[in-house]
Design a protein around this motif. Sequence first.
Motif, PDB file in Angstrom:
ATOM      1  N   LEU A  77       0.831  -1.215   0.000  1.00 53.95           N
ATOM      2  CA  LEU A  77       0.000   0.000   0.000  1.00 53.95           C
ATOM      3  C   LEU A  77       0.861   1.258   0.000  1.00 53.95           C
ATOM      4  O   LEU A  77       0.545   2.243  -0.675  1.00 53.95           O
ATOM      5  CB  LEU A  77      -0.946  -0.004   1.199  1.00 53.95           C
ATOM      6  N   THR A  78       1.969   1.220   0.728  1.00 55.59           N
ATOM      7  CA  THR A  78       2.889   2.362   0.755  1.00 55.59           C
ATOM      8  C   THR A  78       3.488   2.598  -0.624  1.00 55.59           C
ATOM      9  O   THR A  78       3.518   3.738  -1.108  1.00 55.59           O
ATOM     10  CB  THR A  78       4.004   2.123   1.786  1.00 55.59           C
ATOM     11  N   LEU A  79       3.957   1.534  -1.270  1.00 55.38           N
ATOM     12  CA  LEU A  79       4.537   1.689  -2.602  1.00 55.38           C
ATOM     13  C   LEU A  79       3.483   2.137  -3.614  1.00 55.38           C
ATOM     14  O   LEU A  79       3.771   2.952  -4.503  1.00 55.38           O
ATOM     15  CB  LEU A  79       5.189   0.379  -3.050  1.00 55.38           C
ATOM     16  N   ALA A  80       2.260   1.640  -3.489  1.00 55.23           N
ATOM     17  CA  ALA A  80       1.179   2.077  -4.387  1.00 55.23           C
ATOM     18  C   ALA A  80       0.874   3.561  -4.176  1.00 55.23           C
ATOM     19  O   ALA A  80       0.613   4.291  -5.138  1.00 55.23           O
ATOM     20  CB  ALA A  80      -0.073   1.235  -4.159  1.00 55.23           C
ATOM     21  N   THR A  81       0.940   4.002  -2.928  1.00 60.53           N
ATOM     22  CA  THR A  81       0.723   5.428  -2.643  1.00 60.53           C
ATOM     23  C   THR A  81       1.831   6.272  -3.252  1.00 60.53           C
ATOM     24  O   THR A  81       1.571   7.342  -3.816  1.00 60.53           O
ATOM     25  CB  THR A  81       0.653   5.652  -1.115  1.00 60.53           C
ATOM     26  N   VAL A  82       3.053   5.792  -3.180  1.00 58.29           N
ATOM     27  CA  VAL A  82       4.171   6.509  -3.798  1.00 58.29           C
ATOM     28  C   VAL A  82       3.972   6.598  -5.311  1.00 58.29           C
ATOM     29  O   VAL A  82       4.180   7.656  -5.917  1.00 58.29           O
ATOM     30  CB  VAL A  82       5.519   5.840  -3.447  1.00 58.29           C
ATOM     31  N   VAL A  83       3.540   5.492  -5.927  1.00 56.30           N
ATOM     32  CA  VAL A  83       3.277   5.502  -7.375  1.00 56.30           C
ATOM     33  C   VAL A  83       2.180   6.503  -7.701  1.00 56.30           C
ATOM     34  O   VAL A  83       2.283   7.275  -8.657  1.00 56.30           O
ATOM     35  CB  VAL A  83       2.915   4.079  -7.865  1.00 56.30           C
ATOM     36  N   MET A  84       1.116   6.525  -6.893  1.00 56.48           N
ATOM     37  CA  MET A  84       0.026   7.468  -7.118  1.00 56.48           C
ATOM     38  C   MET A  84       0.527   8.917  -7.023  1.00 56.48           C
ATOM     39  O   MET A  84       0.186   9.751  -7.855  1.00 56.48           O
ATOM     40  CB  MET A  84      -1.089   7.240  -6.102  1.00 56.48           C
ATOM     41  N   ILE A  85       1.340   9.195  -6.039  1.00 60.46           N
ATOM     42  CA  ILE A  85       1.894  10.543  -5.869  1.00 60.46           C
ATOM     43  C   ILE A  85       2.775  10.907  -7.061  1.00 60.46           C
ATOM     44  O   ILE A  85       2.729  12.044  -7.562  1.00 60.46           O
ATOM     45  CB  ILE A  85       2.664  10.642  -4.534  1.00 60.46           C
ATOM     46  N   LEU A  86       3.566   9.952  -7.543  1.00 57.45           N
ATOM     47  CA  LEU A  86       4.413  10.222  -8.708  1.00 57.45           C
ATOM     48  C   LEU A  86       3.574  10.476  -9.958  1.00 57.45           C
ATOM     49  O   LEU A  86       3.904  11.357 -10.766  1.00 57.45           O
ATOM     50  CB  LEU A  86       5.383   9.071  -8.936  1.00 57.45           C
ATOM     51  N   PHE A  87       2.487   9.721 -10.146  1.00 54.76           N
ATOM     52  CA  PHE A  87       1.587   9.978 -11.273  1.00 54.76           C
ATOM     53  C   PHE A  87       1.009  11.384 -11.181  1.00 54.76           C
ATOM     54  O   PHE A  87       0.955  12.116 -12.172  1.00 54.76           O
ATOM     55  CB  PHE A  87       0.444   8.959 -11.316  1.00 54.76           C
ATOM     56  N   ALA A  88       0.549  11.762  -9.978  1.00 53.63           N
ATOM     57  CA  ALA A  88      -0.047  13.089  -9.796  1.00 53.63           C
ATOM     58  C   ALA A  88       0.991  14.186 -10.024  1.00 53.63           C
ATOM     59  O   ALA A  88       0.719  15.166 -10.721  1.00 53.63           O
ATOM     60  CB  ALA A  88      -0.647  13.208  -8.397  1.00 53.63           C
ATOM     61  N   ALA A  89       2.180  14.029  -9.469  1.00 53.24           N
ATOM     62  CA  ALA A  89       3.225  15.044  -9.628  1.00 53.24           C
ATOM     63  C   ALA A  89       3.647  15.166 -11.084  1.00 53.24           C
ATOM     64  O   ALA A  89       3.817  16.287 -11.599  1.00 53.24           O
ATOM     65  CB  ALA A  89       4.426  14.700  -8.752  1.00 53.24           C
ATOM     66  N   GLY A  90       3.801  14.039 -11.770  1.00 52.41           N
ATOM     67  CA  GLY A  90       4.156  14.075 -13.189  1.00 52.41           C
ATOM     68  C   GLY A  90       3.067  14.715 -14.022  1.00 52.41           C
ATOM     69  O   GLY A  90       3.341  15.472 -14.960  1.00 52.41           O
ATOM     70  N   GLY A  91       1.814  14.408 -13.690  1.00 49.60           N
ATOM     71  CA  GLY A  91       0.700  15.014 -14.414  1.00 49.60           C
ATOM     72  C   GLY A  91       0.641  16.519 -14.223  1.00 49.60           C
ATOM     73  O   GLY A  91       0.473  17.278 -15.191  1.00 49.60           O
TER      74      GLY A  91
END
Length: 173
Positions: free
Chosen positions: A86-100
């Motif tokens: 869940l932590t790694l998935a949250t990091v991926v989500m944050i990276l998607f949002a930041a990149g977007g």
Amino acid sequence: MSDWLKLLLLGLLSIVFGVIVLAAPVVASVAITVLTGILLLISGGLQAIGGFTVEGALNKVLGIVMGLIMLFLGWSFLAHPLEGTLTLATVVMILFAAGGIARIILSFQMRDTQFFWPMLISGALSLLLAGYILANAGAGLALSLLGILLGIEMLFNGFGLVFASLFMRSASR
């Protein structure tokens, strides 16, 4: 065995493993978390040991502290793999949002060029994907996210290798 045939076999193997990963994305996600935990333990231990060998008190302390943090994260991922996933998935989500967000901002700097709309759409899609992950985190998507992304990447990689091998075969003739 020729080079193009090796690439073809590697591509087909990647496609097969991509399908297997997509068939069990939660298992793959947990495996990614366990592997990340092992790598964090190894690199954290090396970082902590390396901290004793550097010059300067501040560098020594920072090296040791960073190593201990990495050791703690690795232990945490191994002791609690579902929470780590869940932590790694949250990091991926944050990276998607930041990149977007970054691509949307960049698109407005390209407003008078032909690249404005593709960049804006790319950023918006990444932001929407991050929102989708956030909205469906309770529905189990977060647990399978890493496995889904790995499976898709393995499929894309496999097809890329197959096409590269076919190109190499046709170019050698």
